[in-house]
Write an enzyme that holds these catalytic residues in place. Structure first.
Site, PDB file in Angstrom:
ATOM      1  N   GLU A  57       1.196  -1.064   0.133  1.00 49.16           N
ATOM      2  CA  GLU A  57      -0.839  -0.599   0.148  1.00 49.16           C
ATOM      3  C   GLU A  57       1.143   0.668  -0.095  1.00 49.16           C
ATOM      4  O   GLU A  57       0.248   2.646  -0.988  1.00 49.16           O
ATOM      5  CB  GLU A  57      -1.113   0.025   1.378  1.00 49.16           C
ATOM      6  CG  GLU A  57      -2.033  -1.109   1.374  1.00 49.16           C
ATOM      7  CD  GLU A  57      -1.063  -2.564   1.881  1.00 49.16           C
ATOM      8  OE1 GLU A  57      -2.403  -3.001   2.916  1.00 49.16           O
ATOM      9  OE2 GLU A  57      -0.339  -2.619   2.292  1.00 49.16           O
ATOM     10  N   CYS A  92      -0.226   0.881   7.462  1.00 46.51           N
ATOM     11  CA  CYS A  92      -0.554   0.850   6.907  1.00 46.51           C
ATOM     12  C   CYS A  92      -2.034   2.243   6.777  1.00 46.51           C
ATOM     13  O   CYS A  92      -2.146   2.855   6.797  1.00 46.51           O
ATOM     14  CB  CYS A  92      -0.912   0.205   5.298  1.00 46.51           C
ATOM     15  SG  CYS A  92       0.747  -0.547   5.350  1.00 46.51           S
TER      16      CYS A  92
END
Length: 107
Positions: A57, A92
């Site tokens: 990500e 994340c």
């Protein structure tokens, strides 16, 4: 929230990315991600394994930001050769919350 055709395309992009890059021998690249910007542009990434590696990500987000994008819509992460949709890790989630608090995430 019900997924639409564009959402399924985003998941497929993430799956294609990890299938092309999966490293089952050393497990350096095991997660793929796809990020859709508000303008429809899609950026993909794979995790870069190390002691303080970058998640897929983060790589996708970094690619988008490097390209000048600042408005984001949706992100997805997939794991393994088959590309099972997975939850984002805590780091994340923090980054996504900081950079794009209105972002829709699949998890």
């Amino acid at each position: 929230m019900k997924l639409n055709e564009e959402d399924y395309k985003l998941i497929e992009k993430a799956k294609e990315t990890i299938q092309k890059n999966y490293d089952g021998l050393n497990f350096n690249h095991t997660v793929g991600s796809a990020l859709r910007c508000k303008d429809g542009t899609i950026y993909v990434g794979v995790n870069v394994y190390s002691i303080h590696g970058a998640c897929a990500e983060q790589v996708a987000l970094g690619r988008a930001i490097t390209d000048g994008k600042r408005l984001f819509d949706t992100i997805v992460a997939v794991n393994g050769k088959d590309g099972e949709v997975i939850s984002h890790c805590g780091n994340c989630r923090q980054i996504l919350s900081d950079y794009m608090p209105q972002l829709f995430c699949y998890y």
